[in-house]
Design an enzyme around this catalytic site. Structure first.
Site, PDB file in Angstrom:
ATOM      1  N   HIS A  34      41.387  39.906  33.791  1.00 25.83           N
ATOM      2  CA  HIS A  34      42.536  39.275  33.147  1.00 25.83           C
ATOM      3  C   HIS A  34      42.150  37.838  32.815  1.00 25.83           C
ATOM      4  O   HIS A  34      41.767  37.066  33.700  1.00 25.83           O
ATOM      5  CB  HIS A  34      43.739  39.312  34.095  1.00 25.83           C
ATOM      6  CG  HIS A  34      45.015  38.837  33.478  1.00 25.83           C
ATOM      7  ND1 HIS A  34      45.760  39.626  32.648  1.00 25.83           N
ATOM      8  CD2 HIS A  34      45.673  37.649  33.581  1.00 25.83           C
ATOM      9  CE1 HIS A  34      46.841  38.963  32.264  1.00 25.83           C
ATOM     10  NE2 HIS A  34      46.795  37.749  32.806  1.00 25.83           N
ATOM     11  N   MET A  38      45.752  29.308  27.926  1.00 25.31           N
ATOM     12  CA  MET A  38      46.897  28.397  27.910  1.00 25.31           C
ATOM     13  C   MET A  38      46.595  27.214  26.996  1.00 25.31           C
ATOM     14  O   MET A  38      45.483  26.670  27.024  1.00 25.31           O
ATOM     15  CB  MET A  38      47.208  27.912  29.327  1.00 25.31           C
ATOM     16  CG  MET A  38      47.617  29.035  30.268  1.00 25.31           C
ATOM     17  SD  MET A  38      48.021  28.473  31.939  1.00 25.31           S
ATOM     18  CE  MET A  38      46.385  28.400  32.660  1.00 25.31           C
ATOM     19  N   GLY A 147      48.755  30.535  41.761  1.00 27.86           N
ATOM     20  CA  GLY A 147      49.141  30.200  43.124  1.00 27.86           C
ATOM     21  C   GLY A 147      50.635  30.130  43.391  1.00 27.86           C
ATOM     22  O   GLY A 147      51.049  29.656  44.453  1.00 27.86           O
ATOM     23  N   GLY A 174      51.398  37.490  38.795  1.00 23.00           N
ATOM     24  CA  GLY A 174      51.863  36.305  39.491  1.00 23.00           C
ATOM     25  C   GLY A 174      52.252  36.563  40.930  1.00 23.00           C
ATOM     26  O   GLY A 174      53.204  37.301  41.193  1.00 23.00           O
ATOM     27  N   GLY A 175      51.501  35.985  41.862  1.00 21.33           N
ATOM     28  CA  GLY A 175      51.867  36.032  43.272  1.00 21.33           C
ATOM     29  C   GLY A 175      51.656  37.359  43.956  1.00 21.33           C
ATOM     30  O   GLY A 175      52.221  37.605  45.023  1.00 21.33           O
ATOM     31  N   SER A 198      44.536  36.213  45.477  1.00 20.92           N
ATOM     32  CA  SER A 198      44.480  37.235  46.524  1.00 20.92           C
ATOM     33  C   SER A 198      43.204  38.059  46.467  1.00 20.92           C
ATOM     34  O   SER A 198      42.796  38.657  47.464  1.00 20.92           O
ATOM     35  CB  SER A 198      45.703  38.155  46.449  1.00 20.92           C
ATOM     36  OG  SER A 198      45.714  38.887  45.238  1.00 20.92           O
TER      37      SER A 198
END
Length: 220
Positions: A34, A38, A147, A174-175, A198
């Site tokens: 992924h 941005m 994060g 996300g997360g 993670s």
């Protein structure tokens, strides 16, 4: 529901040795990479662009590059990312006035088309053209920074999409990690799992990747 796709986010990799880190997670069982793009305008942060995708493609000719463009005017970048070797071009529904036309443009350029929605955007904004898209991305954090904590409040969007489109690839980003977050997302119907910190910061990334996959596939 489609089988799991585990997509580590290179935003959490060591950019000083990006090709090495990216290849490592693929070797340890990840399905895709992924790639977070941005522009500092659509989101309040900047990351990388098509030249880095092109460099990754040179080092990793057979790896699926899932590019998530958190940018204004995404239509301007379709040709650049196609030429760089992107496989998936995901744009934000909030960033374009005619998503159906952009989906067609992306596919005409030889890429798969994904559509992303921020946590505050309703799922109704993507339902009209979810059947045209190859993937819908439901953001589980606010886009722009890694994060952050997983937002379970957006899971009804995932559930609604899965009920309406049983065969659709539904990505969450996300997360996410082992434990409650992946269990919650998989139960709602997500099958494409983006995980950054993670995976890349884990003592045993192979076990994390396998655990994420097993949790999703247990809902199949």
């Amino acid at each position: 529901m489609p089988l799991a796709v585990i997509a580590p986010s290179i935003l959490a990799a060591d950019f000083g040795d990006l090709a090495r880190d990216a290849q490592r997670v693929i070797d340890l069982g990840a399905d895709t990479l992924h790639v977070d793009i941005m522009d500092g305008h659509f989101v309040p942060n900047m990351s990388i662009g098509a030249p880095v995708v092109k460099a990754l493609r040179k080092h990793m000719p057979n790896v699926y590059l899932d590019c998530h463009l958190m940018v204004s005017e995404p239509e301007k970048w379709v040709a650049d990312f196609a030429n760089a070797g992107a496989n998936m071009f995901t744009f934000h529904v909030e960033a374009h006035s005619d998503p159906a036309a952009l989906i067609a443009k992306i596919k005409a350029a030889g890429m798969k088309a994904g559509v992303a929605v921020k946590p505050g955007t309703t799922v109704e904004q993507v339902l009209p053209f979810a059947g045209q898209a190859d993937m819908i991305l439901i953001m589980t954090v606010e886009p722009g920074f890694g994060g952050q904590s997983f937002m379970p409040a957006v899971m009804p969007k995932v559930k609604a999409l899965r009920e309406a489109f049983p065969a659709l690839d539904i990505q969450v980003d996300g997360g996410l990690g082992l434990g409650e977050t992946i269990e919650t997302a998989a139960t709602a119907g997500a099958n494409v799992i983006v995980a950054g910190t993670s995976v890349f910061a884990a003592k045993d990334p192979k076990a994390v990747i396998a655990g994420l996959r097993d949790t999703v596939n247990s809902k199949y």
